[in-house]
Scaffold this active site. Structure first.
Site, PDB file in Angstrom:
ATOM      1  CG  HIS A 180      -1.618 -37.226  19.987  1.00  0.00           C
ATOM      2  ND1 HIS A 180      -3.072 -37.011  19.755  1.00  0.00           N
ATOM      3  CD2 HIS A 180      -1.037 -36.002  19.539  1.00  0.00           C
ATOM      4  CE1 HIS A 180      -3.069 -35.782  19.278  1.00  0.00           C
ATOM      5  NE2 HIS A 180      -1.797 -35.036  19.088  1.00  0.00           N
ATOM      6  CG  ASN A 200      -6.283   7.106   5.044  1.00  0.00           C
ATOM      7  OD1 ASN A 200      -6.648   5.966   5.483  1.00  0.00           O
ATOM      8  ND2 ASN A 200      -6.948   7.602   4.217  1.00  0.00           N
ATOM      9  CG  HIS A 255       6.847  12.766   9.350  1.00  0.00           C
ATOM     10  ND1 HIS A 255       6.725  12.230   8.167  1.00  0.00           N
ATOM     11  CD2 HIS A 255       8.145  12.208   9.873  1.00  0.00           C
ATOM     12  CE1 HIS A 255       7.866  11.393   7.641  1.00  0.00           C
ATOM     13  NE2 HIS A 255       8.782  11.526   8.853  1.00  0.00           N
ATOM     14  CB  SER A 301       7.085  10.037  13.090  1.00  0.00           C
ATOM     15  OG  SER A 301       6.810   9.666  11.575  1.00  0.00           O
ATOM     16  CE1 TYR A 345      -4.269   1.871   0.570  1.00  0.00           C
ATOM     17  CE2 TYR A 345      -2.616   3.345   1.066  1.00  0.00           C
ATOM     18  CZ  TYR A 345      -3.835   3.253   0.784  1.00  0.00           C
ATOM     19  OH  TYR A 345      -4.714   4.087   0.538  1.00  0.00           O
ATOM     20  CG  ASP A 405      13.133   9.153   7.634  1.00  0.00           C
ATOM     21  OD1 ASP A 405      12.845   8.338   8.225  1.00  0.00           O
ATOM     22  OD2 ASP A 405      12.626  10.147   7.878  1.00  0.00           O
ATOM     23  CD  GLU A 459       9.171   5.704  13.753  1.00  0.00           C
ATOM     24  OE1 GLU A 459       8.875   5.398  12.621  1.00  0.00           O
ATOM     25  OE2 GLU A 459       8.565   7.050  14.186  1.00  0.00           O
ATOM     26  CG  HIS A 460      13.241   7.454  13.930  1.00  0.00           C
ATOM     27  ND1 HIS A 460      11.947   7.892  13.953  1.00  0.00           N
ATOM     28  CD2 HIS A 460      13.522   6.772  12.802  1.00  0.00           C
ATOM     29  CE1 HIS A 460      11.533   7.712  12.468  1.00  0.00           C
ATOM     30  NE2 HIS A 460      12.442   6.789  11.838  1.00  0.00           N
ATOM     31  CD  GLN A 463     -11.449   2.574  -1.270  1.00  0.00           C
ATOM     32  OE1 GLN A 463     -11.692   2.540  -0.277  1.00  0.00           O
ATOM     33  NE2 GLN A 463     -11.388   3.494  -2.014  1.00  0.00           N
ATOM     34  CD  GLN A 469      10.967  11.585  12.287  1.00  0.00           C
ATOM     35  OE1 GLN A 469      10.119  10.925  12.165  1.00  0.00           O
ATOM     36  NE2 GLN A 469      12.145  11.810  11.418  1.00  0.00           N
TER      37      GLN A 469
END
Length: 434
Positions: free
Chosen positions: A423, A217, A265, A240, A133, A364, A330-331, A194, A262
């Site tokens: 078994h 999104n 963003h 972010s 995506y 990045d 994250e960073h 969709q 960041q």
């Protein structure tokens, strides 16, 4: 005037104040969830017809057949050929670095043989088909195409189906060029929940994939959450984040801009500075106010830093490391002397940027490691996207006659203990006697 929250670890309320500022609730909007559920059901039942209907409604593309929403692969290479040379060179250089890094991650099959001839091992295979995506419209990220598609291709994925919305028919040539460089197999100009549904369930035109990766999104994120289990997903990412640990010796303008990188963003992005030098924090604050007016995304940066930015005075770098491990960012930038020494003490971070000249922005785009990273403290238990996300492991077991004697008795004993007689009998049948 912008005011950024400033904390000190010497305050008795520090931990509670920090946790309050770190708290982020994705706030799964009930209306979004209902809309997404309806879209998923419609696409699952009506396939192409539903996708065409939603594409007309949301992207204002009125076409009669799904074939009109598939881009010829030749158009991707045309987009690449039309790029200004400096852009093409940058795109191809970034792709080469991302590919070289991820080639080190490829897992290999292995086996070993026990003394009685029993063979055990692990067989590694790639996923057959992956859906990528890619956001469209104002949010167009060719770097994300590279970061999601290249590891899949390195892993050996045969088919990579890219979906990218093109509202009003407007295509982003850099995104298409990145798809050409990364080796995308097919491209459909659809988006939203969709598109996720089409990839997850398959339609007459769009084949069902095994895994869906890539950002989107709130509707895309909600759809990915709902289809998980039918297909795999990479992650549901939050806003972010960047955390900078600085000893006070770096140019404060550099640190301010790293925090901006960041914050620009998203208004919900979070930028944090940890430093033992109060005077340096003052200098960074001054740099923020000096540099902010010249930023094109000033309003977004200001909202992000004002609502979720934090400047923290710590006692020393040891304390900074402990706080960083609690935050699990994250960073993480280590803008300090001997960053490799401090990096060895970091347990939880998506990516660590070591040294004063290593800004997060390089990661990045072109450093090589993946920029798809865990957010919202999930680095405590998860990892960056990589080749391993597109490979599967299958256990290999070949028991020899001698091994069946030993293992059969062990298995039967445990199976009887669990009350599973079939078994036990199955294992006992293989206890071959002389």
């Amino acid at each position: 005037m912008l005011t950024i929250q400033r904390l000190t670890t010497r305050s008795p309320q520090f931990q509670s104040e920090l946790d309050r500022l770190l708290a982020f609730e994705s706030g799964q909007d009930a209306a979004i969830e209902r809309t997404v559920e309806d879209i998923l059901i419609h696409v699952r039942h009506d396939g192409d017809a539903a996708v065409l209907e939603y594409t007309k409604r949301f992207d204002r593309l009125d076409v009669d057949t799904m074939a009109q929403l598939e881009l010829p692969i030749a158009s991707l290479h045309t987009a690449l050929d039309k790029l200004p040379q400096i852009q093409r060179d940058a795109l191809e250089a970034a792709a080469a670095r991302v590919r070289a890094y991820h080639e080190h991650q490829v897992m290999q099959s292995w086996t070993y043989t026990e003394a009685d001839g029993t063979v055990l091992g692990q067989q590694v295979t790639a996923l057959d088909r992956v859906g990528l995506y890619v956001p469209g419209g104002k949010a167009a990220y060719p770097s994300s195409v590279l970061m999601n598609a290249i590891p899949a291709k390195v892993a050996g994925v045969d088919e990579l189906i890219m979906v990218v919305p093109t509202p009003d028919g407007v295509q982003n040539e850099l995104v298409l060029a990145a798809a050409a460089v990364a080796g995308v197999t097919r491209v459909f100009t659809i988006g939203g929940a969709q598109a996720v549904a089409a990839l997850a369930y398959g339609t007459a035109t769009i084949p069902q994939v095994d895994k869906i990766v890539g950002p989107g999104n709130a509707y895309v994120a909600a759809a990915k959450r709902r289809v998980f289990g039918t297909v795999g997903i990479d992650m549901v990412a939050g806003p972010s984040e960047i955390l900078v640990i600085c000893d006070g010796k770096t140019n404060p303008d550099w640190i301010a801009m790293d925090l901006f990188s960041q914050a620009e963003h998203d208004e919900l992005a979070q930028s944090i500075l940890l430093c033992p030098d109060a005077a340096f924090i003052d200098a960074v604050t001054a740099s923020i106010h000096k540099l902010l007016p010249e930023m094109p995304r000033r309003e977004v940066i200001e909202a992000s830093l004002g609502d979720r930015g934090i400047l923290i005075e710590v006692r020393d770098l040891d304390e900074a490391i402990a706080i960083a491990n609690h935050i699990a960012p994250e960073h993480l930038e280590l803008s300090v002397d001997q960053p490799e020494v401090w990096a060895a003490r970091i347990k939880h971070a998506g990516a660590i940027f070591m040294g004063r000249t290593t800004c997060e922005a390089l990661g990045d785009y072109c450093a090589g490691p993946n920029h798809v990273l865990p957010t919202s403290r999930t680095a405590r238990f998860s990892s960056p996207l990589g080749v391993y996300d597109f490979q599967k492991r299958t256990s290999l077991i070949q028991v020899s006659e001698q091994g069946a004697r030993t293992l059969g008795k062990i298995a039967a004993t445990l199976a009887y203990g669990e009350g599973l007689q079939a078994h036990a009998r199955s294992a006992e049948y293989r206890i071959i006697t002389d």
